[in-house]
Write a protein that holds these residues in place. Structure first.
Motif, PDB file in Angstrom:
ATOM      1  N   UNK A   1     -46.446  -5.243  43.090  1.00 19.43           N
ATOM      2  CA  UNK A   1     -45.415  -5.810  43.741  1.00 19.43           C
ATOM      3  C   UNK A   1     -45.978  -7.298  44.159  1.00 19.43           C
ATOM      4  N   UNK A   2     -47.219  -7.625  43.990  1.00 19.45           N
ATOM      5  CA  UNK A   2     -47.746  -9.100  44.141  1.00 19.45           C
ATOM      6  C   UNK A   2     -47.165  -9.850  43.167  1.00 19.45           C
ATOM      7  N   UNK A   3     -47.182  -9.488  41.958  1.00 18.04           N
ATOM      8  CA  UNK A   3     -46.738 -10.233  40.841  1.00 18.04           C
ATOM      9  C   UNK A   3     -45.368 -10.495  40.963  1.00 18.04           C
ATOM     10  N   UNK A   4     -44.539  -9.399  41.193  1.00 14.80           N
ATOM     11  CA  UNK A   4     -42.931  -9.747  41.547  1.00 14.80           C
ATOM     12  C   UNK A   4     -42.656 -10.723  42.597  1.00 14.80           C
TER      13      UNK A   4
ATOM     14  N   UNK B   1     -54.013 -23.814  31.660  1.00 14.29           N
ATOM     15  CA  UNK B   1     -53.227 -22.932  32.367  1.00 14.29           C
ATOM     16  C   UNK B   1     -53.715 -22.211  33.419  1.00 14.29           C
ATOM     17  N   UNK B   2     -53.360 -22.332  34.598  1.00 16.68           N
ATOM     18  CA  UNK B   2     -53.821 -21.768  35.865  1.00 16.68           C
ATOM     19  C   UNK B   2     -52.866 -20.563  36.587  1.00 16.68           C
ATOM     20  N   UNK B   3     -51.580 -20.641  36.130  1.00 21.44           N
ATOM     21  CA  UNK B   3     -50.656 -19.833  36.402  1.00 21.44           C
ATOM     22  C   UNK B   3     -50.440 -19.965  37.860  1.00 21.44           C
ATOM     23  N   UNK B   4     -49.799 -21.349  38.229  1.00 24.42           N
ATOM     24  CA  UNK B   4     -49.785 -21.532  39.333  1.00 24.42           C
ATOM     25  C   UNK B   4     -49.037 -20.778  40.698  1.00 24.42           C
ATOM     26  N   UNK B   5     -48.044 -19.835  39.951  1.00 23.68           N
ATOM     27  CA  UNK B   5     -47.409 -18.807  40.886  1.00 23.68           C
ATOM     28  C   UNK B   5     -48.312 -17.761  41.465  1.00 23.68           C
ATOM     29  N   UNK B   6     -49.339 -17.670  40.922  1.00 28.87           N
ATOM     30  CA  UNK B   6     -50.357 -16.594  41.291  1.00 28.87           C
ATOM     31  C   UNK B   6     -51.667 -17.355  41.744  1.00 28.87           C
TER      32      UNK B   6
ATOM     33  N   UNK C   1     -54.515 -11.526  42.795  1.00 25.92           N
ATOM     34  CA  UNK C   1     -54.013 -10.312  42.104  1.00 25.92           C
ATOM     35  C   UNK C   1     -54.860  -9.064  42.411  1.00 25.92           C
ATOM     36  N   UNK C   2     -56.314  -9.484  42.429  1.00 21.21           N
ATOM     37  CA  UNK C   2     -57.042  -8.198  42.402  1.00 21.21           C
ATOM     38  C   UNK C   2     -57.970  -8.230  43.947  1.00 21.21           C
TER      39      UNK C   2
ATOM     40  N   UNK D   1     -61.140 -23.641  41.453  1.00 23.36           N
ATOM     41  CA  UNK D   1     -60.740 -23.150  42.872  1.00 23.36           C
ATOM     42  C   UNK D   1     -59.159 -22.311  42.547  1.00 23.36           C
ATOM     43  N   UNK D   2     -58.516 -22.928  41.402  1.00 23.44           N
ATOM     44  CA  UNK D   2     -57.290 -22.229  41.082  1.00 23.44           C
ATOM     45  C   UNK D   2     -57.402 -21.058  40.384  1.00 23.44           C
ATOM     46  N   UNK D   3     -58.450 -20.899  39.530  1.00 22.70           N
ATOM     47  CA  UNK D   3     -58.757 -19.692  38.904  1.00 22.70           C
ATOM     48  C   UNK D   3     -59.462 -18.752  39.695  1.00 22.70           C
TER      49      UNK D   3
END
Length: 337
Positions: free
Chosen positions: A87-90, A324-329, A170-171, A161-163
């Protein structure tokens, strides 16, 4: 610190398996079985697995050019926690795919969800890991997995900090502690994150004030925890005798007190074999900053000016290669406490 109001999944997450892509199959088989001492299963010309315990798969090795870790697999305790993470990913709008039955079977898991992770390492969550009825055939007497998972993964990052924010989002990862260390005249801060009782399942190292990454591979090292001190000593000797490169000699870390050594894998990243790290007590633990990674030992082995030059060149190349840090997450990241 959490970035959402939903129930926490902390404690329901543990490192379950790693997917490695390599064309050096013969070398990896020798490294995994004859040096480190793991159980080996050949699946096909292009696929093999290593086991540490009764689980069908702890390391999935597939043929390909990356010479790197390409996916990190997290076992989730129950379907409710799995669905909270999904649900968080979505909710954050991050892309994801449902793993196929074949992909799940190769990893020895039930439900499988795959989504982007920092540094281009795919993150995978799964439930109901399968156990193997086949007895273990391995040189090691055993490895410690259980409630803490199978070890840890260490990354270098130009955007720590983003990582850290990613794994928090997520976790619900918690900060365990920091280490300040100087390597080759460059000051680094290492952040250690936990998702359960294991001292850390993720370590993130970053050069202070410098947006460079001197590591070619996506991961700096992987860790497995040996059951006995003899297992550490004997595998250390086998690594030497079989001619694999040693990165750091035996030593003991300042923060988790783990006694370990670091070998260099056939793909180039490092592999730590450790013993007896501390287990976190959530009722009393407070993050601390340590000066230096080791109480004793962990000395570089076989370092040459050519190796130092390669690190400098890798760092220079990283300046032109956005991380790549996956900004959305990862959002705005998590500031240091």
């Amino acid at each position: 610190m959490t970035t959402h109001d939903a129930p926490s999944v902390f404690g329901a997450v543990r490192l379950g398996y790693i997917v490695i892509e390599t064309n050096r199959f013969a070398d990896w088989r020798r490294f995994g079985t004859d040096a480190i001492g793991m159980h080996h299963d050949a699946l096909s010309r292009d696929l093999m697995r290593f086991r540490l315990d009764d689980r069908e798969c702890r390391f999935l090795i597939r043929r390909g050019p990356a010479e790197d870790v390409v996916a990190t697999g997290w076992h989730i305790d129950d379907h409710a926690a799995f669905e909270r993470i999904e649900a968080r990913i979505r909710a954050h709008g991050a892309p994801f795919t449902v793993g196929t039955d074949e992909e799940a079977a190769l990893r020895g898991v039930g439900r499988l969800l795959r989504f982007p992770g920092p540094k281009g390492i795919t993150q995978e969550i799964s439930t109901t890991p399968a156990k193997s009825a086949e007895p273990l055939r391995m040189l090691a007497t055993g490895f410690v997995t259980g409630d803490g998972g199978m070890g840890h993964i260490a990354l270098t990052s130009t955007k720590p900090m983003q990582t850290r924010g990613y794994f928090n989002t997520v976790f619900d990862a918690r900060l365990t502690d920091y280490i300040d260390e100087t390597f080759g005249g460059v000051k680094f801060k290492i952040r250690f994150l936990r998702v359960n009782e294991r001292h850390h399942s993720i370590a993130i190292a970053a050069a202070r004030g410098l947006p460079v990454d001197a590591v070619r591979t996506r991961v700096q090292h992987l860790n497995v925890q040996a059951a006995t001190l003899d297992d550490v000593a004997q595998s250390y000797q086998r690594v030497h005798e079989l001619g694999f490169d040693m990165a750091l000699s035996v030593g003991q870390h300042t923060n988790d007190k783990e006694l370990s050594y670091y070998a260099r894998t056939p793909s180039g990243f490092e592999w730590e074999v450790g013993w007896n790290p501390v287990v976190v007590d959530e009722t009393t633990w407070e993050p601390t900053t340590y000066q230096g990674i080791s109480i004793w030992g962990h000395l570089p082995v076989g370092r040459t000016i050519i190796g130092k030059l390669a690190e400098f060149q890798a760092g220079a190349r990283s300046l032109g290669r956005p991380e790549s840090t996956v900004p959305s997450l990862s959002g705005a990241g998590v500031p240091d406490d």
